[in-house]
Design a protein around this motif. Structure first.
Motif, PDB file in Angstrom:
ATOM      1  N   GLY A  33      55.927  50.362  37.487  1.00 46.25           N
ATOM      2  CA  GLY A  33      55.495  49.026  37.693  1.00 46.25           C
ATOM      3  C   GLY A  33      53.991  49.570  38.321  1.00 46.25           C
ATOM      4  N   SER A  34      53.582  48.631  39.144  1.00 45.92           N
ATOM      5  CA  SER A  34      52.939  49.712  40.037  1.00 45.92           C
ATOM      6  C   SER A  34      52.202  50.465  40.237  1.00 45.92           C
ATOM      7  CB  SER A  34      51.581  48.318  41.237  1.00 45.92           C
ATOM      8  OG  SER A  34      52.626  47.122  40.737  1.00 45.92           O
ATOM      9  N   PRO A  35      52.735  51.920  41.034  1.00 50.01           N
ATOM     10  CA  PRO A  35      52.078  53.058  41.227  1.00 50.01           C
ATOM     11  C   PRO A  35      51.942  53.578  40.014  1.00 50.01           C
ATOM     12  CG  PRO A  35      54.189  51.814  42.323  1.00 50.01           C
ATOM     13  CD  PRO A  35      54.115  51.442  41.439  1.00 50.01           C
ATOM     14  N   ALA A  36      52.631  53.077  39.325  1.00 49.03           N
ATOM     15  CA  ALA A  36      52.418  54.436  38.109  1.00 49.03           C
ATOM     16  C   ALA A  36      51.481  53.412  36.931  1.00 49.03           C
ATOM     17  CB  ALA A  36      53.106  53.466  36.313  1.00 49.03           C
ATOM     18  N   ALA A  37      50.919  51.859  36.861  1.00 49.47           N
ATOM     19  CA  ALA A  37      49.702  51.355  36.336  1.00 49.47           C
ATOM     20  C   ALA A  37      48.105  52.159  37.410  1.00 49.47           C
ATOM     21  CB  ALA A  37      49.910  49.915  36.611  1.00 49.47           C
ATOM     22  N   LEU A  38      49.093  51.924  38.784  1.00 42.73           N
ATOM     23  CA  LEU A  38      47.572  52.672  39.525  1.00 42.73           C
ATOM     24  C   LEU A  38      47.393  54.473  38.735  1.00 42.73           C
ATOM     25  CD1 LEU A  38      45.871  52.457  41.499  1.00 42.73           C
ATOM     26  CD2 LEU A  38      46.930  53.518  43.613  1.00 42.73           C
ATOM     27  N   ALA A  39      48.624  55.034  38.939  1.00 40.71           N
ATOM     28  CA  ALA A  39      48.232  56.339  38.444  1.00 40.71           C
ATOM     29  C   ALA A  39      47.795  57.012  37.325  1.00 40.71           C
ATOM     30  CB  ALA A  39      49.373  57.170  38.364  1.00 40.71           C
ATOM     31  N   LEU A  40      48.381  56.141  36.144  1.00 44.30           N
ATOM     32  CA  LEU A  40      47.400  55.969  34.939  1.00 44.30           C
ATOM     33  C   LEU A  40      45.498  55.657  35.002  1.00 44.30           C
ATOM     34  CD1 LEU A  40      47.276  56.053  31.829  1.00 44.30           C
ATOM     35  CD2 LEU A  40      48.085  53.864  31.665  1.00 44.30           C
ATOM     36  N   ALA A  41      45.219  54.406  35.651  1.00 41.80           N
ATOM     37  CA  ALA A  41      44.019  54.016  35.852  1.00 41.80           C
ATOM     38  C   ALA A  41      43.743  54.734  36.597  1.00 41.80           C
ATOM     39  CB  ALA A  41      43.677  52.530  37.283  1.00 41.80           C
ATOM     40  N   GLN A  42      44.059  56.170  37.539  1.00 42.66           N
ATOM     41  CA  GLN A  42      43.224  57.011  38.029  1.00 42.66           C
ATOM     42  C   GLN A  42      43.035  57.650  37.237  1.00 42.66           C
ATOM     43  OE1 GLN A  42      45.533  57.995  41.444  1.00 42.66           O
ATOM     44  NE2 GLN A  42      44.237  57.208  42.941  1.00 42.66           N
TER      45      GLN A  42
END
Length: 152
Positions: A33-42
């Motif tokens: 979800g959103s936490p994984a998408a944010l981590a990938l973006a970083q």
């Protein structure tokens, strides 16, 4: 080896990357979800990181992350750190993992790294044979790991 394309990961690779990481670390808690998408973006936004994926038959079948770490010794040449090396179980034994490591090492040398290193679980004998075949020396230096304490 199967026709394989190596490229940098993209945001739309998230689900496939998470499937690969679950194969590598099946005991880890779910992360999506959103936490994984944010981590990938970083990860993708970091100039020091190259998250490489291998595609075969329009599927993501392997991945490896290279972090290029600035360093002061050795004339200021950076150090390459490889992490989260995984090939999907159904695609192992086809030379993809070895080709991936060679590709990522070429990126490290292009970035001017003086050396590249990785850590591997002590009992992962198949992975260790792969790393030796790619030119890593398991006896030259010794790695030590300390894990963060569990949340209280």
């Amino acid at each position: 080896m199967t026709n394989t394309i190596f490229r940098l990961a993209r945001h739309d690779d998230l689900d496939a990357l998470l499937r690969l990481y679950r194969e590598l670390r099946p005991g880890d808690p779910d992360f999506d979800g959103s936490p994984a998408a944010l981590a990938l973006a970083q990860v993708l936004g970091s100039e020091a990181v190259r998250l490489v994926v291998a595609e075969c038959e329009n599927q993501l079948v392997a991945t490896c992350m290279l972090a290029v770490i600035p360093s002061l010794p050795l004339q200021g040449r950076p150090i390459g750190l490889l992490e989260h090396v995984v090939t999907a179980a159904a695609w192992r034994g086809r030379g993809i993992g070895l080709a991936m490591l060679r590709h990522v090492l070429a990126l490290a040398w292009q970035a001017g790294c003086c050396k590249a290193m990785l850590l591997s679980g002590a009992q992962r004998d198949d992975a260790h044979r792969l790393y030796l075949a790619a030119g890593f020396d398991g006896d030259r230096e010794r790695g030590f790991v300390v894990k963060a304490p569990a949340a209280a």
